[in-house]
Design a protein around this motif. Structure first.
Motif, PDB file in Angstrom:
ATOM      1  N   THR A 178      94.786  94.068   2.312  1.00  0.00           N
ATOM      2  CA  THR A 178      94.622  95.251   2.777  1.00  0.00           C
ATOM      3  C   THR A 178      95.077  95.545   4.418  1.00  0.00           C
ATOM      4  O   THR A 178      94.310  94.862   5.090  1.00  0.00           O
ATOM      5  CB  THR A 178      93.168  95.977   2.406  1.00  0.00           C
ATOM      6  OG1 THR A 178      92.912  95.636   1.352  1.00  0.00           O
ATOM      7  CG2 THR A 178      93.107  97.202   2.976  1.00  0.00           C
ATOM      8  N   ASN A 218     100.701  97.074  -3.238  1.00  0.00           N
ATOM      9  CA  ASN A 218     100.085  97.206  -4.403  1.00  0.00           C
ATOM     10  C   ASN A 218     100.109  98.879  -4.761  1.00  0.00           C
ATOM     11  O   ASN A 218      99.235  99.540  -4.320  1.00  0.00           O
ATOM     12  CB  ASN A 218      98.848  96.381  -4.270  1.00  0.00           C
ATOM     13  CG  ASN A 218      98.105  96.421  -5.358  1.00  0.00           C
ATOM     14  OD1 ASN A 218      98.396  96.661  -6.538  1.00  0.00           O
ATOM     15  ND2 ASN A 218      96.785  95.762  -5.229  1.00  0.00           N
ATOM     16  N   ASN A 261      97.502  90.946  -2.399  1.00  0.00           N
ATOM     17  CA  ASN A 261      96.250  91.153  -2.259  1.00  0.00           C
ATOM     18  C   ASN A 261      95.696  91.125  -0.812  1.00  0.00           C
ATOM     19  O   ASN A 261      94.434  90.604  -0.606  1.00  0.00           O
ATOM     20  CB  ASN A 261      95.432  89.925  -3.053  1.00  0.00           C
ATOM     21  CG  ASN A 261      95.554  90.435  -4.540  1.00  0.00           C
ATOM     22  OD1 ASN A 261      95.721  91.260  -5.157  1.00  0.00           O
ATOM     23  ND2 ASN A 261      95.692  89.295  -5.451  1.00  0.00           N
ATOM     24  N   GLY A 308      97.274  98.469   0.417  1.00  0.00           N
ATOM     25  CA  GLY A 308      97.183  97.129  -0.214  1.00  0.00           C
ATOM     26  C   GLY A 308      98.550  96.591  -0.264  1.00  0.00           C
ATOM     27  O   GLY A 308      99.759  97.359  -0.631  1.00  0.00           O
ATOM     28  N   GLN A 361      96.370  99.929  -5.889  1.00  0.00           N
ATOM     29  CA  GLN A 361      95.329 100.227  -4.934  1.00  0.00           C
ATOM     30  C   GLN A 361      95.687 101.665  -3.960  1.00  0.00           C
ATOM     31  O   GLN A 361      96.987 101.698  -3.743  1.00  0.00           O
ATOM     32  CB  GLN A 361      95.444  99.136  -3.984  1.00  0.00           C
ATOM     33  CG  GLN A 361      94.237  99.339  -2.849  1.00  0.00           C
ATOM     34  CD  GLN A 361      94.259  98.110  -1.954  1.00  0.00           C
ATOM     35  OE1 GLN A 361      94.316  96.969  -2.299  1.00  0.00           O
ATOM     36  NE2 GLN A 361      93.825  98.240  -0.497  1.00  0.00           N
ATOM     37  N   GLU A 362      94.745 102.354  -3.822  1.00  0.00           N
ATOM     38  CA  GLU A 362      95.001 103.711  -3.261  1.00  0.00           C
ATOM     39  C   GLU A 362      95.526 103.687  -1.933  1.00  0.00           C
ATOM     40  O   GLU A 362      95.435 102.735  -1.058  1.00  0.00           O
ATOM     41  CB  GLU A 362      93.723 104.487  -3.282  1.00  0.00           C
ATOM     42  CG  GLU A 362      93.650 106.065  -2.832  1.00  0.00           C
ATOM     43  CD  GLU A 362      92.439 106.603  -2.982  1.00  0.00           C
ATOM     44  OE1 GLU A 362      92.534 107.690  -3.801  1.00  0.00           O
ATOM     45  OE2 GLU A 362      91.599 106.363  -2.416  1.00  0.00           O
TER      46      GLU A 362
END
Length: 634
Positions: A153, A213, A151, A147, A216-217
């Motif tokens: 992906t 990010n 925002n 990510g 986020q994983e």
């Protein structure tokens, strides 16, 4: 003053001079062809000048159009990729590729995704003599899903990396950078050394702590569909599986059949093993969690002939100070135990030499002996035969012990039959057994003396069962009618398919089955001598052994028809040698009259009863007394 007179001579001179000038002008006038050519040249000159002017105008228009298109593409990329739109505007943002290779391995790295597009193992070919590719035509993918701070992906497999080739000593280094700016990027770094199947691989980021990010994983996805490389896709499937190492060098694997998956913690490496070749991803920093899966792709062996299994790895990556920093390795090469054991990462365990004692026997005995023989013998069929002879010679003392015990039991058999006749019925079972053991003890004979040598040979049997199918040195090496000792030896192609057997006839399994039949037939009488007479209520062991004598060769014939011909060759030669050793022992070494005389001498000697024998006799005596009391109550 004198009056001028008309000079006729001057007039004639002028006339002649004029005539000459008129003739010269006429004679030098251009022909019609010359006039046409001159006109054509003028026309072409005019057209060329006009074309140059038009081209200049068109180039100017195209330049303006391209600039407008690039601007629109950049705006669109920025809306989709955010900060990573920078990479989409670079010259490398196209489906280009870079090759790094040595004498053993060739890797093609794609700009898109920065991943391995092709992996060719140079010194090997497929069963049908084609180049042996582990990765080709999109059968594999390597992706990092992450990510962004705004925002989004993104997947690295959809983005373009910029390649840079350099040298590190003799090693070729390929840096693939997914850029945000010139000094901020995600980098895949490949380093290939001469003469190595192992490639250093680094995943690291620089200056991306504000672009990624961290909440986020970040997930690494690696999957591969294994191409078929061997003659028998069913046999190859049986040897194709996923291996992985957990913490404390704990090796595990997924089931070879159907579908299987697992979720493991602290995984150091994952191997997509394809019988004789593997693609292994090794990480210095263990994956804290890894989801692993494999799936068999061969549903119908007559139709599904391209792929064997599909492998999947999904593992979250952890950030350090907001950045990625993983030192890894790719191993793309043969499952050669001698090569794999050089690397201090325990990846040699992908070569299935058997567990426990079977693996130790292979590593400490059979591999060194095989390599020694390989050093001065080029024919691998002869190496197998010599290895079999060595094994049989080492096992011959056990064969002798077993046969000697059988001969002793044969001498005692009349006495044991007499005990059965004297003590018939279930009520005398304990007493009958007690007297039988007493006779054997006085004679110095034990039924276990024949069983133990046979049991001691079992580890060797199972060790070799793993050794030959795993030995890549036998791959595509021929012997007699077998063109590949690591595959089945087909002498006739059947026009139909037989379930479990296949659609061909292999000769070595037939020979091995015949040898096993005669060996079992010969040893059956030996085993019967060791068997006590059948007692009431007990199964008839003679009938069971006769059934095994016919059943075992049939199972051998069916099961080994698709197996490596090297294994069938070993069992064929081994059983022939065992039969020969038994004949020599029977006719030239063992003398039953001497054995009988020795037993009679043993009976005369006082025997000290051992603790185990004493406890066993006491237990049997108590059981006998209990039976007597129960009969009285009735």
């Amino acid at each position: 003053m004198e009056e001028k007179k008309f000079d006729i001579n001057s007039l004639i001179g002028f006339v002649l001079l004029g005539a000459i000038m008129i003739w010269w002008m006429y004679s030098n006038q251009p022909t019609a062809e010359e006039l046409e050519a001159e006109q054509k040249a003028k026309t072409e000159q005019v057209q060329e000048e006009a074309s140059q002017q038009n081209e200049a105008i068109l180039n100017n228009v195209n330049e303006i159009t391209v600039q407008a298109t690039d601007s629109l593409s950049l705006v669109k990329a920025q809306s989709q990729l955010g900060a990573f739109a920078y990479s989409a505007a670079l010259p490398s943002a196209k489906d280009g590729e870079t090759v790094i290779e040595n004498e053993l391995l060739k890797l093609v790295i794609a700009n898109k995704g920065g991943q391995i597009k092709e992996a060719l193992i140079k010194k090997y070919v497929t069963y049908d003599s084609l180049p042996l590719y582990m990765i080709k035509d999109k059968n594999a993918s390597f992706n990092i899903n992450f990510g962004t701070a705004d925002n989004r992906t993104l997947n690295t497999q959809d983005l373009f990396f910029e390649p840079t080739i350099s040298k590190n000593g003799e090693a070729d280094v390929l840096s693939m950078k997914l850029k945000v700016t010139e000094d901020k990027y995600l980098e895949y770094r490949y380093e290939m050394k001469p003469g190595e199947y192992m490639v250093d691989f680094t995943i690291r980021s620089q200056g991306l702590s504000n672009a990624i990010n961290s909440s986020q994983e970040i997930v690494l996805d690696w999957n591969l569909q294994g191409y078929r490389h061997e003659k028998s896709i069913r046999y190859e499937n049986q040897q194709t599986e996923m291996y992985y190492e957990k913490e404390d060098e704990d090796i595990d694997y997924l089931s070879i059949g159907g579908e299987d998956d697992a979720e493991e913690n602290n995984v150091n490496w994952v191997a997509f093993k394809q019988h004789f070749f593997s693609t292994i991803l090794i990480s210095d920093q263990a994956f804290e969690k890894a989801n692993l899966a494999s799936k068999t792709l061969t549903k119908d062996e007559e139709i599904d002939t391209t792929f064997t299994k599909a492998f999947y790895l999904k593992a979250p990556l952890t950030l350090q100070g907001g950045e990625l920093n993983y030192n890894m390795n790719w191993y793309v090469g043969p499952n050669d135990y001698q090569i794999l054991k050089k690397y201090d990462r325990n990846i040699k365990e992908v070569v299935n030499l058997g567990w426990g004692i079977f693996g130790y026997i292979n590593r400490l005995i059979f591999i060194p002996v095989f390599n020694f023989l390989q050093g001065f013998i080029g024919n691998y069929g002869l190496i197998i035969i010599l290895l079999t002879i060595v094994v049989r010679i080492l096992m011959s003392p056990l064969v002798y012990k077993s046969y000697l015990s059988s001969a002793k039991m044969k001498v005692l058999k009349p006495e044991m039959e007499e005990i059965n006749k004297r003590l018939p019925g279930k009520e005398n079972a304990m007493k009958r057994q007690q007297e039988t053991m007493a006779v054997q003890s006085k004679a110095g004979v034990s039924p276990l003396a024949g069983c133990i040598p046979a049991l001691l040979q079992m580890p060797v049997f199972f060790a070799l069962f793993r050794f030959f199918p795993s030995n890549i040195d036998l791959r595509q090496k021929g012997f007699l009618w077998a063109d590949d000792l690591s595959a089945y030896d087909s002498i006739y192609k059947l026009p139909f398919h037989i379930p479990m057997y296949g659609s061909h006839i292999s000769l070595f399994p037939i020979l091995a089955s015949v040898a096993i039949f005669f060996y079992m037939r010969m040893s059956q009488s030996q085993q019967m001598n060791m068997q006590q007479p059948t007692q009431e209520g007990m199964p008839d062991m003679q009938k069971m052994m006769k059934m095994m004598m016919y059943f075992s060769p049939i199972m051998m014939l069916v099961f080994f028809n698709m197996y490596a011909s090297s294994l069938s060759l070993y069992y064929f030669v081994s059983n022939l040698l065992t039969i020969a050793i038994m004949l020599v022992i029977k006719h030239y070494i063992i003398d039953e009259e001497k054995i009988h005389a020795q037993i009679q001498e043993n009976k005369k000697k006082p025997k000290k009863e051992g603790k185990f024998r004493k406890r066993l006799n006491e237990a049997m005596k108590q059981a006998q007394e209990q039976q007597a009391q129960q009969r009285k109550k009735k």
